[in-house]
Design an enzyme around this catalytic site. Structure first.
Site, PDB file in Angstrom:
ATOM      1  N   TYR A   1     -12.821 -25.661  37.907  1.00  0.00           N
ATOM      2  CA  TYR A   1     -12.126 -24.649  38.447  1.00  0.00           C
ATOM      3  C   TYR A   1     -10.678 -24.852  37.286  1.00  0.00           C
ATOM      4  CZ  TYR A   1      -8.107 -21.503  40.311  1.00  0.00           C
ATOM      5  OH  TYR A   1      -6.659 -20.750  40.914  1.00  0.00           O
TER       6      TYR A   1
ATOM      7  N   ASP B   1     -16.488  -5.842  39.610  1.00  0.00           N
ATOM      8  CA  ASP B   1     -17.705  -7.256  39.752  1.00  0.00           C
ATOM      9  C   ASP B   1     -17.265  -7.478  37.570  1.00  0.00           C
ATOM     10  OD1 ASP B   1     -18.830  -9.190  38.782  1.00  0.00           O
ATOM     11  OD2 ASP B   1     -20.999  -8.784  39.796  1.00  0.00           O
ATOM     12  N   VAL B   2     -15.936  -8.229  37.800  1.00  0.00           N
ATOM     13  CA  VAL B   2     -15.348  -8.296  36.523  1.00  0.00           C
ATOM     14  C   VAL B   2     -16.173  -9.135  35.655  1.00  0.00           C
ATOM     15  CG1 VAL B   2     -12.609  -8.220  37.690  1.00  0.00           C
ATOM     16  CG2 VAL B   2     -14.413 -10.797  37.528  1.00  0.00           C
TER      17      VAL B   2
ATOM     18  N   ILE C   1      -0.252 -20.548  46.961  1.00  0.00           N
ATOM     19  CA  ILE C   1       0.465 -19.698  47.566  1.00  0.00           C
ATOM     20  C   ILE C   1      -0.128 -19.400  48.670  1.00  0.00           C
ATOM     21  CG2 ILE C   1       0.815 -17.170  46.700  1.00  0.00           C
ATOM     22  CD1 ILE C   1       2.093 -19.274  44.666  1.00  0.00           C
TER      23      ILE C   1
ATOM     24  N   THR D   1      -2.431 -17.132  50.551  1.00  0.00           N
ATOM     25  CA  THR D   1      -3.041 -15.817  50.188  1.00  0.00           C
ATOM     26  C   THR D   1      -4.448 -17.294  50.883  1.00  0.00           C
ATOM     27  OG1 THR D   1      -4.484 -17.384  48.178  1.00  0.00           O
ATOM     28  CG2 THR D   1      -2.789 -15.955  47.705  1.00  0.00           C
TER      29      THR D   1
ATOM     30  N   ASN E   1      -6.518 -10.614  37.142  1.00  0.00           N
ATOM     31  CA  ASN E   1      -6.272 -11.625  38.792  1.00  0.00           C
ATOM     32  C   ASN E   1      -7.731 -12.249  39.467  1.00  0.00           C
ATOM     33  OD1 ASN E   1      -4.097 -11.841  41.143  1.00  0.00           O
ATOM     34  ND2 ASN E   1      -5.610 -10.762  41.895  1.00  0.00           N
TER      35      ASN E   1
END
Length: 251
Positions: A154, A62-63, A187, A189, A89
């Site tokens: 964001y 968990d970053v 992209i 994803t 990322n």
């Protein structure tokens, strides 16, 4: 091979751009430390890397947790002795009007997109400085370069990543560590699936609407850029922001 003997740590590597980058760099000889908040996703990527004949380790991360970052770096260094490349990322996207965004949503997204990037650099870059060489690649976004309605949360996070990258690049330039940011457009994803559902338009329609090239990008097209920045081919590039967006920001 372009990444022979290099050890690469990738966050959010279970899917999307993170997984594509892991496989691309592994094909060039890199050892991959695949991390993800979903342990099964990290393991699947590590297994895919090993199937290519490269070395891999899967670790849960968990970053937003400093304790988990410390543990991951400790295990990585114990296993391989060095970390040559860090690809920050991992990230999430919330499309929502500013006035409708809750403080809880703001704090959660910032803890992953910004704090996660900060913690990765804080705990990996000192070991790079000690070895006198390293490359850090931070995933920002075109949203960190241009504004859009519904993107205040964001966009603010990715703008922060952009400047955090430049500050760190200056601080570590004399120590042999390069730090650059990449700025993907739309992209193919899970994030693009989310955007498609939120905007009530297919990915094909969004690509035609947003990118002069008239299509959505592929994760592999981003991973090629990651490979360039991870390799010694970009040895004189630091503090840069590289866009891969089909021409979106050119407008």
């Amino acid at each position: 091979m372009r990444m022979q003997d290099k050890v690469v740590l990738i966050t959010g590597s279970g899917t999307g751009i993170g997984k594509a980058a892991a496989l691309r760099l592994a094909r060039e000889g890199a050892t991959i430390i695949a991390t993800d908040i979903d342990p099964a996703g990290a393991r699947a990527t590590a297994q895919a890397v090993e199937s290519l004949g490269a070395r891999a380790m899967a670790l849960p991360l968990d970053v937003s947790s400093e304790d988990q970052w410390k543990q991951v770096v400790e295990e990585a260094l114990a296993a391989f002795g060095r970390i040559d490349v860090l690809f920050n990322n991992a990230g999430i996207w919330i499309i929502k009007a500013l006035a409708e965004t809750t403080l809880e949503e703001w704090n959660r997204l910032m803890s992953i997109n910004v704090t996660g990037t900060f913690l990765g650099m804080k705990h990996v870059m000192p070991s790079m400085a000690r070895q006198g060489k390293g490359s850090v690649i931070n995933a920002s976004s075109v949203a960190g370069l241009v504004g859009a309605a519904g993107n205040a949360l964001y966009g603010a996070s990715k703008g922060a990543v952009r400047l955090l990258t430049k500050d760190a690049a200056i601080e570590y330039a004399s120590l042999g560590v390069r730090v650059n940011s990449i700025h993907p457009g739309l992209i193919q994803t899970a994030m693009a699936d989310y955007a498609s559902a939120t905007m009530r338009a297919s990915q094909e329609e969004l690509g035609q609407r947003l990118a002069p090239m008239g299509r959505v990008g592929k994760a592999e097209e981003v991973s090629d850029l990651v490979l360039f920045l991870a390799s010694d081919e970009s040895s004189y590039i630091t503090g840069a922001e590289l866009v891969v967006d089909g021409g979106l920001t050119a407008r």
